[in-house]
Scaffold this motif. Structure first.
Motif, short mmCIF file in Angstrom:
data_model
loop_
_atom_site.label_atom_id
_atom_site.label_comp_id
_atom_site.label_asym_id
_atom_site.label_seq_id
_atom_site.Cartn_x
_atom_site.Cartn_y
_atom_site.Cartn_z
N TYR A 9 0.86 -1.18 0.00
CA TYR A 9 0.00 0.00 0.00
C TYR A 9 0.90 1.23 0.00
O TYR A 9 1.57 1.51 1.00
CB TYR A 9 -0.86 0.05 1.27
N TRP A 10 0.94 1.99 -1.11
CA TRP A 10 1.74 3.21 -1.15
C TRP A 10 1.01 4.30 -0.40
O TRP A 10 -0.17 4.57 -0.66
CB TRP A 10 2.04 3.63 -2.59
N LEU A 11 1.69 4.93 0.57
CA LEU A 11 1.06 5.97 1.37
C LEU A 11 0.93 7.26 0.56
O LEU A 11 1.68 7.49 -0.40
CB LEU A 11 1.88 6.23 2.64
N THR A 12 0.01 8.10 0.98
CA THR A 12 -0.11 9.42 0.35
C THR A 12 1.16 10.21 0.66
O THR A 12 1.86 9.93 1.65
CB THR A 12 -1.32 10.19 0.88
N GLU A 13 1.42 11.22 -0.15
CA GLU A 13 2.61 12.04 0.09
C GLU A 13 2.55 12.69 1.47
O GLU A 13 3.55 12.75 2.20
CB GLU A 13 2.74 13.12 -0.99
N ALA A 14 1.36 13.14 1.86
CA ALA A 14 1.20 13.80 3.17
C ALA A 14 1.51 12.83 4.31
O ALA A 14 2.21 13.18 5.27
CB ALA A 14 -0.23 14.35 3.30
N ASP A 15 1.01 11.60 4.21
CA ASP A 15 1.27 10.61 5.27
C ASP A 15 2.74 10.20 5.31
O ASP A 15 3.32 10.01 6.38
CB ASP A 15 0.38 9.38 5.08
N SER A 16 3.35 10.07 4.12
CA SER A 16 4.79 9.73 4.08
C SER A 16 5.60 10.80 4.78
O SER A 16 6.44 10.52 5.65
CB SER A 16 5.27 9.58 2.63
N ARG A 17 5.36 12.07 4.42
CA ARG A 17 6.12 13.18 5.02
C ARG A 17 5.90 13.24 6.53
O ARG A 17 6.83 13.45 7.31
CB ARG A 17 5.72 14.51 4.37
N ARG A 18 4.64 13.04 6.94
CA ARG A 18 4.31 13.11 8.38
C ARG A 18 5.04 12.02 9.16
O ARG A 18 5.65 12.28 10.20
CB ARG A 18 2.79 12.97 8.54
N LEU A 19 5.00 10.79 8.65
CA LEU A 19 5.65 9.69 9.37
C LEU A 19 7.16 9.85 9.42
O LEU A 19 7.79 9.56 10.44
CB LEU A 19 5.30 8.34 8.71
N ILE A 20 7.76 10.31 8.31
CA ILE A 20 9.22 10.53 8.29
C ILE A 20 9.61 11.52 9.39
O ILE A 20 10.58 11.32 10.13
CB ILE A 20 9.68 11.03 6.90
N PRO A 73 3.81 -8.07 13.58
CA PRO A 73 4.54 -9.20 12.97
C PRO A 73 4.25 -9.43 11.48
O PRO A 73 5.06 -10.04 10.78
CB PRO A 73 4.09 -10.40 13.80
N PHE A 74 3.10 -8.95 11.01
CA PHE A 74 2.76 -9.12 9.59
C PHE A 74 3.11 -7.90 8.74
O PHE A 74 2.90 -7.93 7.53
CB PHE A 74 1.24 -9.36 9.44
N VAL A 75 3.60 -6.83 9.37
CA VAL A 75 3.66 -5.53 8.67
C VAL A 75 5.05 -4.92 8.71
O VAL A 75 5.70 -4.89 9.75
CB VAL A 75 2.64 -4.54 9.31
N TRP A 76 5.48 -4.42 7.55
CA TRP A 76 6.69 -3.59 7.46
C TRP A 76 6.30 -2.23 6.90
O TRP A 76 5.45 -2.13 6.01
CB TRP A 76 7.71 -4.19 6.47
N ILE A 77 6.94 -1.17 7.42
CA ILE A 77 6.90 0.12 6.72
C ILE A 77 8.21 0.20 5.95
O ILE A 77 9.30 0.05 6.53
CB ILE A 77 6.75 1.29 7.71
N VAL A 78 8.12 0.40 4.64
CA VAL A 78 9.30 0.35 3.78
C VAL A 78 9.43 1.65 2.99
O VAL A 78 8.47 2.37 2.77
CB VAL A 78 9.24 -0.85 2.80
N ASN A 106 -4.18 3.45 15.50
CA ASN A 106 -3.88 4.10 16.78
C ASN A 106 -2.46 4.65 16.87
O ASN A 106 -2.24 5.69 17.48
CB ASN A 106 -4.10 3.12 17.94
N GLU A 107 -1.48 3.94 16.27
CA GLU A 107 -0.08 4.36 16.46
C GLU A 107 0.54 5.04 15.25
O GLU A 107 1.58 5.67 15.36
CB GLU A 107 0.76 3.14 16.86
N TYR A 108 -0.13 4.92 14.08
CA TYR A 108 0.45 5.51 12.86
C TYR A 108 -0.50 6.44 12.12
O TYR A 108 -0.10 7.12 11.19
CB TYR A 108 0.94 4.39 11.91
N GLY A 109 -1.78 6.47 12.55
CA GLY A 109 -2.75 7.40 11.96
C GLY A 109 -2.97 7.18 10.47
O GLY A 109 -3.16 8.13 9.72
N LEU A 110 -2.95 5.91 10.04
CA LEU A 110 -3.04 5.63 8.61
C LEU A 110 -4.40 5.07 8.19
O LEU A 110 -4.61 4.73 7.03
CB LEU A 110 -1.94 4.63 8.20
N ILE A 111 -5.30 4.94 9.17
CA ILE A 111 -6.63 4.42 8.89
C ILE A 111 -7.64 5.39 9.50
O ILE A 111 -7.52 5.75 10.68
CB ILE A 111 -6.80 2.98 9.45
N ASP A 112 -8.60 5.81 8.70
CA ASP A 112 -9.60 6.80 9.18
C ASP A 112 -10.58 6.14 10.15
O ASP A 112 -10.83 4.95 10.07
CB ASP A 112 -10.36 7.39 7.99
#
Length: 367
Positions: free
Chosen positions: A31-42, A114-119, A361-367
């Protein structure tokens, strides 16, 4: 709770915020994140990447593929319990060891579940880098038919099946279909030589000719790290596949990294040491499942002959394997993961729900 409930078979339907189609492979979905979410998480997490680097959520599944098909079991068992968590745990362990020993980073920035990587997005080198320490499988079949040259490397006469090779061999093949490379057919997964890579380094996505040397160093060093660690567990690292790419760090420095997965039962052959010394091959990898399928069906040629792909797909679609077959695979994957990492592989009660909760809850990636 049924076994089927503990398996994550479908992983491309998570409500992760994205403005691009979900890319679903045989085992993982991206799942490619939106540009806004990518910048926020970085910014929030302090990842060592450029502020504008594209990030993705990579979710593994428990699906099992072999002979280019996805297989399923009786009772709605559409995967192998514990397989996804075991694969990720093994890769995480080796990637961490590579970093610790100063080899190279990987594409993984974070492990929320355990099932998830942020790459981070990487520019892939278009080579599947195969390392072989023993002669078996397709290499043995070719050798038995008289071949003595593999990817430009001469091997001696007189080798026996499953014997250790005089040295670790690098036998790369193309990743994807590459056009207009002299002497390299435009088909996926065709063997190439070191000269092919050097003479056409740009076509293979290397930045400079010297990087062919660097990739070989990372390949051999990575192989040695895993082989040595497995030897301490009396397991034999037979052969494996590595993938590499380029990323740019927060300082704007381009670097070569390890990608995909490393040293797993899906990408490698791993043999049990004590059994090998007794003259028996006991697989601690997906090869065991492949052999099981070859023995299970009356006409194994369907699985081996690429011209019979339609029949093969029908075989996988129309035949639910016995539950015990998939549980045997489960024991192999979780067993080798627990040996390698020293940690128990816990089966999730409801993996999809757990993933949604942590990403919300921890990454704010789901509405």
């Amino acid at each position: 709770m049924s076994l089927a409930d503990q398996v994550l078979a479908v992983n491309d339907d998570l409500p992760i915020r994205t403005d691009q189609p979900v890319h679903s492979g045989k085992v993982r979905s991206v799942y490619w994140l939106t540009e806004a979410d990518s910048r926020r998480l970085i910014k929030e997490k302090g990842y060592n990447v450029r502020p504008d680097a594209p990030l993705a959520i990579m979710v593994i599944s428990d699906r099992i593929s072999a002979f280019d098909c996805i297989w399923h079991g009786e009772g709605g068992l559409n995967g192998v319990p514990g397989k996804g968590a075991a694969l990720n745990a093994i890769s995480n362990h080796w990637f961490h060891l590579f970093r610790e020993k100063g080899l190279a980073d990987s594409h993984i920035l974070d492990i929320p579940h355990p099932f998830v990587w942020i790459v981070q997005k990487a520019r892939p080198i278009k080579v599947e880098a195969i390392c072989r320490q023993y002669i078996t499988g397709s290499m043995w079949r070719a050798y038995a038919n008289g071949d003595r040259e593999f990817c430009g490397i001469q091997v001696p006469d007189g080798l026996q099946k499953d014997q250790k090779l005089p040295e670790v061999l690098i036998t790369p093949s193309t990743k994807g279909i590459l056009h207009d490379i002299p002497g390299v057919p435009a088909v996926d997964d065709v063997n190439v030589t070191r000269s092919d890579l050097l003479n056409n380094y740009q076509a293979f996505n290397f930045s400079q000719p010297e990087d062919v040397d660097h990739y070989e160093v990372l390949l051999k060093e990575g192989f040695a790290v895993i082989s040595d660690a497995l030897a301490q567990l009396d397991q034999i690292f037979v052969d494996t596949k590595f993938e590499f790419g380029y990323v740019t760090d927060a300082q704007g420095q381009e670097k070569m990294i390890y990608m995909d997965e490393v040293g797993t039962p899906d990408s490698s052959r791993i043999w049990d040491g004590p059994s090998y010394r007794e003259g028996k091959i006991v697989e601690n990898s997906k090869e065991d499942f492949r052999q099981l399928l070859l023995n299970h069906f009356p006409d194994p040629d369907i699985l081996l002959n690429k011209d019979r792909m339609e029949e093969r797909e029908a075989l996988a679609r129309d035949n639910a394997l016995p539950e015990e077959v998939l549980m045997q695979v489960s024991r192999i994957y979780t067993g080798i993961a627990e040996k390698v990492t020293g940690q128990k592989v816990e089966l999730s009660g409801n993996p999809k729900e757990e993933i949604i909760t942590v990403l919300r809850n921890e990454y704010g990636l789901i509405d």
